[in-house]
Design an enzyme around this catalytic site. Sequence first.
Site, PDB file in Angstrom:
ATOM      1  CG  HIS A  67      -1.921   1.177   1.114  1.00  0.00           C
ATOM      2  ND1 HIS A  67      -3.193   1.047   0.600  1.00  0.00           N
ATOM      3  CD2 HIS A  67      -1.791   2.488   1.438  1.00  0.00           C
ATOM      4  CE1 HIS A  67      -3.810   2.223   0.626  1.00  0.00           C
ATOM      5  NE2 HIS A  67      -2.972   3.120   1.136  1.00  0.00           N
ATOM      6  CG  HIS A  91      -0.699   6.348  -2.311  1.00  0.00           C
ATOM      7  ND1 HIS A  91      -1.906   5.768  -2.639  1.00  0.00           N
ATOM      8  CD2 HIS A  91      -0.682   6.384  -0.950  1.00  0.00           C
ATOM      9  CE1 HIS A  91      -2.584   5.473  -1.534  1.00  0.00           C
ATOM     10  NE2 HIS A  91      -1.851   5.836  -0.492  1.00  0.00           N
ATOM     11  CE1 TYR A 144      -8.978   4.594   4.561  1.00  0.00           C
ATOM     12  CE2 TYR A 144      -8.641   6.296   2.922  1.00  0.00           C
ATOM     13  CZ  TYR A 144      -8.463   5.822   4.202  1.00  0.00           C
ATOM     14  OH  TYR A 144      -7.774   6.571   5.133  1.00  0.00           O
ATOM     15  CG  HIS A 169      -5.575   2.473   5.935  1.00  0.00           C
ATOM     16  ND1 HIS A 169      -4.455   1.863   5.428  1.00  0.00           N
ATOM     17  CD2 HIS A 169      -5.762   3.588   5.177  1.00  0.00           C
ATOM     18  CE1 HIS A 169      -3.989   2.585   4.408  1.00  0.00           C
ATOM     19  NE2 HIS A 169      -4.760   3.621   4.234  1.00  0.00           N
ATOM     20  CG  ASP A 206      -0.751   5.680   3.786  1.00  0.00           C
ATOM     21  OD1 ASP A 206      -1.355   5.595   2.701  1.00  0.00           O
ATOM     22  OD2 ASP A 206      -0.955   6.609   4.601  1.00  0.00           O
TER      23      ASP A 206
HETATM   24  C1  0GY Z   1      -4.322   6.417   2.127  1.00  0.00           C
HETATM   25  C2  0GY Z   1      -5.154   7.297   2.940  1.00  0.00           C
HETATM   26  C3  0GY Z   1      -5.626   8.512   2.560  1.00  0.00           C
HETATM   27  C4  0GY Z   1      -5.600   9.039   1.241  1.00  0.00           C
HETATM   28  C5  0GY Z   1      -5.785   8.383   0.112  1.00  0.00           C
HETATM   29  O1  0GY Z   1      -6.198   8.248  -2.135  1.00  0.00           O
HETATM   30  C6  0GY Z   1      -5.939   8.995  -1.212  1.00  0.00           C
HETATM   31  O2  0GY Z   1      -5.838  10.215  -1.338  1.00  0.00           O
HETATM   32  O3  0GY Z   1      -5.872   7.079   0.111  1.00  0.00           O
HETATM   33  C7  0GY Z   1      -6.232   9.361   3.580  1.00  0.00           C
HETATM   34  O4  0GY Z   1      -6.253  10.591   3.390  1.00  0.00           O
HETATM   35  O5  0GY Z   1      -6.694   8.847   4.630  1.00  0.00           O
HETATM   36  O6  0GY Z   1      -4.548   5.217   2.109  1.00  0.00           O
HETATM   37  O7  0GY Z   1      -3.427   6.891   1.472  1.00  0.00           O
END
Ligand code: 0GY
Length: 291
Positions: free
Chosen positions: A27, A29, A152, A176, A244
């Site tokens: 997980h 990004h 999510y 999460h 994350d």
């Molecule tokens: C995560 C959690 C968050 C954000 C995102 O896609 C996203 O912007 O997932 C968050 O803000 O809780 O998993 O990265």
Amino acid sequence: MTDRITSWHSAPSKPAFTPPPGAVDAHCHVFGPMAEFPFSPKAKYLPEDAGPDMLFALRDHLGFSRNVIVQASCHGTDNAATLNGIALSGGKARGVAVVDPDISAEDLADLHAKGMRGVRFNFLKRLVDNAPKDKFLDLAARLPEGWHVVIYFEADILEELRPFIAAIPVPVVVDHMGRPDVSQGPDGEDLKAFRRLLESRDDIWFKPTCPDRLDASGDPWNDFAAAIAPLVEDYQDRVIWGTDWPHPNMEKNIPDDGHIVDMIPRIAPTEELQQKLLVTNPMRLYWPEEL
Ligand code: 0GY
């Protein structure tokens, strides 16, 4: 939208814990780079660039071998930045896409060919404008072979989502753990409700991740460790783990990724559990042909 946010630690420490060979950060990004891959006009936060080079440098620094790059909300339904990360990884990354529910079969097949293995349904109102359950279900019914849904949500909407989750016709991975209040402890209401969800289907997986988001007591996140270790033990064949990074939208209490990795032996204390959490389980979902 105003200034761009830097949400990651500038010099994460080297973890004390050494992940097993082949460990997957399942997980994480990428953000941009914006000049090449602009953010969505609907993005709810505007991050600094955190591209594939930075992700792969962190992977190596932390002792991981592979990444699963989850399309972040700031890129909307244009998966180009995530696909760029996968393409540059030399086979060491796969991904989870966010798509328009009306996407064609051809475009789904193209995402598969380029390394995507799931779609993410995001129910956080602070991140996305709408989450159409009926359209999501239609899409879930026509995903490519072997794909799963990543979902999510926050603990307060779990009850409302139960029928929707029950109707998803492919495996489900919960980001999460649906954000339980870990200060309630392992037997608190939120984790009890989450366990009921896990009991409802044996193909619901989850990520015991984000101590930094879920534990207000702060690093070293003792509440998180105490609440989550029993869950990992009890559902050890359905857990995958990730950093994350780059911690979307974290403006304060930005975690040290070395410390995040050092949470692993606290929630998965044996080598057998660590192997499942970091290697066997994510490989089953993302690289099954290599098992
Ligand atoms: C995560 C959690 C968050 C954000 C995102 O896609 C996203 O912007 O997932 C968050 O803000 O809780 O998993 O990265």
